[in-house]
Scaffold this motif. Structure first.
Motif, PDB file in Angstrom:
ATOM      1  N   ALA B   2       0.878  -1.276   0.101  1.00 19.44           N
ATOM      2  CA  ALA B   2       0.046  -0.070   0.012  1.00 19.44           C
ATOM      3  C   ALA B   2       0.814   1.295  -0.012  1.00 19.44           C
ATOM      4  O   ALA B   2       1.952   1.209   0.386  1.00 19.44           O
ATOM      5  N   ASP B   3       0.561   2.253  -0.282  1.00 25.43           N
ATOM      6  CA  ASP B   3       1.159   3.574  -0.556  1.00 25.43           C
ATOM      7  C   ASP B   3       1.301   3.865   1.165  1.00 25.43           C
ATOM      8  O   ASP B   3       0.544   3.828   1.969  1.00 25.43           O
ATOM      9  N   ALA B   4       2.465   4.017   1.511  1.00 24.00           N
ATOM     10  CA  ALA B   4       3.077   4.450   2.710  1.00 24.00           C
ATOM     11  C   ALA B   4       2.443   5.455   3.529  1.00 24.00           C
ATOM     12  O   ALA B   4       2.229   5.381   4.657  1.00 24.00           O
ATOM     13  N   ALA B   5       2.313   6.538   2.608  1.00 20.29           N
ATOM     14  CA  ALA B   5       1.479   7.529   3.357  1.00 20.29           C
ATOM     15  C   ALA B   5       0.245   7.166   3.907  1.00 20.29           C
ATOM     16  O   ALA B   5      -0.136   8.183   4.937  1.00 20.29           O
ATOM     17  N   LEU B   6      -0.478   6.272   3.235  1.00 20.94           N
ATOM     18  CA  LEU B   6      -1.862   6.241   4.018  1.00 20.94           C
ATOM     19  C   LEU B   6      -1.640   5.631   5.466  1.00 20.94           C
ATOM     20  O   LEU B   6      -2.157   5.934   6.357  1.00 20.94           O
ATOM     21  N   PHE B   7      -0.826   4.714   5.774  1.00 21.65           N
ATOM     22  CA  PHE B   7      -0.219   4.156   7.184  1.00 21.65           C
ATOM     23  C   PHE B   7       0.217   5.381   8.018  1.00 21.65           C
ATOM     24  O   PHE B   7      -0.509   5.794   9.011  1.00 21.65           O
ATOM     25  N   PHE B   9      -0.432   8.816   7.554  1.00 23.69           N
ATOM     26  CA  PHE B   9      -1.632   9.822   7.875  1.00 23.69           C
ATOM     27  C   PHE B   9      -2.678   9.300   8.726  1.00 23.69           C
ATOM     28  O   PHE B   9      -3.156   9.929   9.459  1.00 23.69           O
ATOM     29  N   LEU B  10      -2.883   7.773   8.402  1.00 23.18           N
ATOM     30  CA  LEU B  10      -3.688   7.090   9.390  1.00 23.18           C
ATOM     31  C   LEU B  10      -3.369   7.294  10.959  1.00 23.18           C
ATOM     32  O   LEU B  10      -3.941   7.449  11.927  1.00 23.18           O
ATOM     33  N   HIS B  11      -1.952   7.113  11.035  1.00 27.15           N
ATOM     34  CA  HIS B  11      -1.310   6.951  12.249  1.00 27.15           C
ATOM     35  C   HIS B  11      -1.537   8.455  13.084  1.00 27.15           C
ATOM     36  O   HIS B  11      -1.923   8.690  14.043  1.00 27.15           O
ATOM     37  N   MET B  77       6.766  -1.566   7.475  1.00 29.00           N
ATOM     38  CA  MET B  77       6.679  -0.281   7.822  1.00 29.00           C
ATOM     39  C   MET B  77       6.947   1.198   7.121  1.00 29.00           C
ATOM     40  O   MET B  77       6.184   1.946   7.014  1.00 29.00           O
TER      41      MET B  77
END
Lengths: 159, 159
Positions: B2-7, B9-11, B77
């Motif tokens: 998945a796009d790393a930014a997604l994790f 931003f969600l964090h 991660m």
């Protein structure tokens, strides 16, 4: 690119933590919990939208924006495309995912159907937030008839 | 993947949502918020650990487990390896990341240092949860002296 499971596990645990409807508040408590999850999704969707290449941000046709959600955004989140996109050509779009990853952790029997909304609220917010960055105001709702398939209905708000 | 930014931003948004120390509770409120974030991290770390290939799960040497965190887990991660791993050979390990991605969204001045713990709690829990799946009980704490560098101290609990 990060391991896709990381996002999915974090989403599951965030839902578990934020899904705390006050039992005394009845349906009002559920609505509040859902709107918190939608809010988190909206801000993540906005932030993802802001990372888009400029040519995408120049999209000004509604249908192009929706196609972007179904292809590019879904690929970044779930490594696949949405299975279907339908429209009435009057600002209402139905996006169908036949196997929505954030529902896969649930059981697939119909007895779990009432649990589904909390696993859909974040993504409804996210679609709305990404559209917001693209310049479109929208209302996004989700429905499930047979797990793990689901439909997102996007209604573009004319200003 | 998945796009790393997604994790990331969600964090960030999860921290914003779950970081709600009761102002009346003083330092107790902060501790409670931190332990909620650690708990979410622990469960995500456990789940990630359970996805590991079997040969990794057969790791029974402490040092191999720590190397796994620094290489494989960090790569899944953050798409990079930890910058340093030191040990006193008595069950205490210091893992150093010179540019920890979950701190990059913060400003880099020292005036933000006191904000750092809330951005580290999830990852402390995650390291502890992954070690738990590998068969090691641990205490994990983090410290920051100059943003965005940070150190995670892992103390293996002997049973």
């Amino acid at each position: 690119m990060a391991d896709a499971a990381l996002f999915e596990f974090l989403h599951t645990e965030m839902v578990a933590e934020l899904w705390a409807p006050d039992p005394d508040a009845g349906s009002g408590g559920k609505k509040k919990s859902l709107s918190v999850l939608e809010g988190v999704g909206f801000r993540v969707g906005q932030a993802l939208g802001e990372r888009l290449p400029r040519e995408t941000l120049a999209v000004r046709e509604e249908l192009d924006a929706l196609k972007f959600l179904c292809k590019d955004l879904w690929a970044a989140m779930f490594q696949k495309h949405m299975d279907g996109l339908r429209t009435n050509h009057q600002g209402t779009y139905v996006l169908q995912d036949n196997s929505f990853p954030l529902l896969l952790t649930m059981g697939s029997g119909s007895q779990y159907l009432e649990e589904a909304p909390k696993f859909l609220a974040f993504t409804c917010g996210l679609l709305c937030g990404a559209l917001h960055t693209l310049g479109f105001q929208s209302l996004v709702t989700a429905s499930v008839t047979a797990l793990p398939a689901c439909k997102f209905q996007v209604v573009i708000q004319k200003s």
